[in-house]
Write a protein that holds these residues in place. Structure first.
Motif, PDB file in Angstrom:
ATOM      1  N   SER A  19      -3.314  -8.432 -10.290  1.00 21.23           N
ATOM      2  CA  SER A  19      -3.643  -6.948 -10.231  1.00 21.23           C
ATOM      3  C   SER A  19      -3.868  -6.436  -8.762  1.00 21.23           C
ATOM      4  O   SER A  19      -3.463  -5.234  -8.563  1.00 21.23           O
ATOM      5  N   GLY A  20      -4.306  -7.291  -7.910  1.00 18.35           N
ATOM      6  CA  GLY A  20      -4.208  -6.955  -6.490  1.00 18.35           C
ATOM      7  C   GLY A  20      -2.914  -6.540  -6.147  1.00 18.35           C
ATOM      8  O   GLY A  20      -2.844  -5.607  -5.154  1.00 18.35           O
ATOM      9  N   VAL A  21      -1.954  -7.374  -6.223  1.00 18.41           N
ATOM     10  CA  VAL A  21      -0.547  -7.293  -5.753  1.00 18.41           C
ATOM     11  C   VAL A  21       0.094  -6.106  -6.551  1.00 18.41           C
ATOM     12  O   VAL A  21       0.576  -5.122  -5.641  1.00 18.41           O
ATOM     13  N   LEU A  22      -0.015  -6.052  -7.813  1.00 26.90           N
ATOM     14  CA  LEU A  22       0.112  -4.478  -8.513  1.00 26.90           C
ATOM     15  C   LEU A  22      -0.161  -3.177  -7.839  1.00 26.90           C
ATOM     16  O   LEU A  22       0.509  -2.363  -7.728  1.00 26.90           O
ATOM     17  N   LEU A  23      -1.689  -3.277  -7.594  1.00 27.62           N
ATOM     18  CA  LEU A  23      -2.112  -2.073  -7.134  1.00 27.62           C
ATOM     19  C   LEU A  23      -1.683  -1.752  -5.694  1.00 27.62           C
ATOM     20  O   LEU A  23      -1.358  -0.493  -5.229  1.00 27.62           O
ATOM     21  N   THR A  30       6.144   8.225 -10.916  1.00 25.91           N
ATOM     22  CA  THR A  30       5.311   9.454 -11.345  1.00 25.91           C
ATOM     23  C   THR A  30       4.605   9.946 -10.561  1.00 25.91           C
ATOM     24  O   THR A  30       4.065  10.954 -10.545  1.00 25.91           O
ATOM     25  N   LEU A  31       3.881   8.741  -9.786  1.00 25.44           N
ATOM     26  CA  LEU A  31       2.808   9.345  -8.826  1.00 25.44           C
ATOM     27  C   LEU A  31       3.394   9.245  -7.409  1.00 25.44           C
ATOM     28  O   LEU A  31       2.812   9.800  -6.687  1.00 25.44           O
ATOM     29  N   GLY A  32       4.672   8.874  -7.162  1.00 19.88           N
ATOM     30  CA  GLY A  32       5.333   8.872  -5.953  1.00 19.88           C
ATOM     31  C   GLY A  32       4.683   8.048  -4.580  1.00 19.88           C
ATOM     32  O   GLY A  32       4.811   8.305  -3.927  1.00 19.88           O
ATOM     33  N   SER A  33       3.859   6.802  -5.422  1.00 18.85           N
ATOM     34  CA  SER A  33       3.343   6.163  -4.370  1.00 18.85           C
ATOM     35  C   SER A  33       2.658   4.790  -5.218  1.00 18.85           C
ATOM     36  O   SER A  33       3.055   4.541  -6.463  1.00 18.85           O
ATOM     37  N   THR A  34       2.353   3.879  -4.505  1.00 20.21           N
ATOM     38  CA  THR A  34       1.468   2.761  -5.073  1.00 20.21           C
ATOM     39  C   THR A  34       0.344   3.167  -5.652  1.00 20.21           C
ATOM     40  O   THR A  34      -0.162   4.225  -5.381  1.00 20.21           O
ATOM     41  N   PRO A  35      -0.406   2.591  -6.732  1.00 22.01           N
ATOM     42  CA  PRO A  35      -1.710   2.969  -7.003  1.00 22.01           C
ATOM     43  C   PRO A  35      -2.774   2.910  -6.076  1.00 22.01           C
ATOM     44  O   PRO A  35      -3.409   4.006  -5.954  1.00 22.01           O
ATOM     45  N   ASP A  36      -2.712   1.960  -5.174  1.00 20.96           N
ATOM     46  CA  ASP A  36      -3.699   2.202  -4.267  1.00 20.96           C
ATOM     47  C   ASP A  36      -3.593   3.340  -3.247  1.00 20.96           C
ATOM     48  O   ASP A  36      -4.577   4.124  -2.781  1.00 20.96           O
ATOM     49  N   ASP A  37      -2.099   3.844  -2.929  1.00 22.82           N
ATOM     50  CA  ASP A  37      -2.082   4.976  -2.178  1.00 22.82           C
ATOM     51  C   ASP A  37      -2.680   6.029  -2.856  1.00 22.82           C
ATOM     52  O   ASP A  37      -2.811   7.020  -2.298  1.00 22.82           O
ATOM     53  N   ALA A  38      -2.147   6.126  -4.363  1.00 20.35           N
ATOM     54  CA  ALA A  38      -2.400   7.461  -5.093  1.00 20.35           C
ATOM     55  C   ALA A  38      -3.834   7.597  -5.113  1.00 20.35           C
ATOM     56  O   ALA A  38      -4.498   8.752  -5.136  1.00 20.35           O
ATOM     57  N   LEU A  39      -4.714   6.464  -5.094  1.00 20.79           N
ATOM     58  CA  LEU A  39      -6.261   6.674  -5.179  1.00 20.79           C
ATOM     59  C   LEU A  39      -6.626   7.070  -4.052  1.00 20.79           C
ATOM     60  O   LEU A  39      -7.505   7.960  -3.847  1.00 20.79           O
ATOM     61  N   ALA A  40      -6.047   6.537  -2.669  1.00 24.19           N
ATOM     62  CA  ALA A  40      -6.335   7.053  -1.375  1.00 24.19           C
ATOM     63  C   ALA A  40      -6.265   8.503  -1.388  1.00 24.19           C
ATOM     64  O   ALA A  40      -6.954   9.360  -0.592  1.00 24.19           O
ATOM     65  N   ARG A  41      -5.028   9.068  -1.597  1.00 25.85           N
ATOM     66  CA  ARG A  41      -4.862  10.476  -1.725  1.00 25.85           C
ATOM     67  C   ARG A  41      -5.746  11.413  -2.584  1.00 25.85           C
ATOM     68  O   ARG A  41      -5.700  12.724  -2.597  1.00 25.85           O
ATOM     69  N   GLY A  42      -6.471  10.736  -3.676  1.00 26.14           N
ATOM     70  CA  GLY A  42      -7.301  11.378  -4.613  1.00 26.14           C
ATOM     71  C   GLY A  42      -7.016  11.537  -5.734  1.00 26.14           C
ATOM     72  O   GLY A  42      -7.712  12.265  -6.619  1.00 26.14           O
ATOM     73  N   VAL A  43      -5.816  10.889  -6.260  1.00 28.90           N
ATOM     74  CA  VAL A  43      -5.546  10.859  -7.411  1.00 28.90           C
ATOM     75  C   VAL A  43      -6.627  10.347  -8.403  1.00 28.90           C
ATOM     76  O   VAL A  43      -7.076   9.055  -8.080  1.00 28.90           O
ATOM     77  N   SER A  44      -7.096  10.792  -9.532  1.00 29.74           N
ATOM     78  CA  SER A  44      -7.975  10.198 -10.173  1.00 29.74           C
ATOM     79  C   SER A  44      -7.713   8.706 -10.975  1.00 29.74           C
ATOM     80  O   SER A  44      -6.453   8.564 -11.231  1.00 29.74           O
TER      81      SER A  44
END
Length: 74
Positions: A19-23, A30-44
């Protein structure tokens, strides 16, 4: 979905070690980024979770997160 519930759902669905590597490293077009970057941008967290579930064909029955209550039932 809160951040903690999101991280729990990802770890339970994809494995604690993976999971850590995945995020951190997996690119979600669809988000135009990694999951961690999307979260940092404010994506829910819910939107990031939904994108991961779609990308990896997680069955609908587990899209609320393994071991977590189904938000549709509340």
């Amino acid at each position: 979905m809160r951040h903690r519930a999101f991280r729990t759902a990802v770890a339970e669905e994809f494995g604690e070690a993976h999971s850590g590597v995945l995020l951190r490293d997996y690119w979600l077009a669809t988000l135009g980024s990694t999951p961690d970057d999307a979260l940092a941008r404010g994506v829910s967290p819910r939107d990031v979770w939904d994108a991961l579930c779609s990308e990896f064909d997680v069955p609908e029955s587990r899209r609320h997160g393994r071991g977590l209550s189904d938000p549709q039932e509340k």
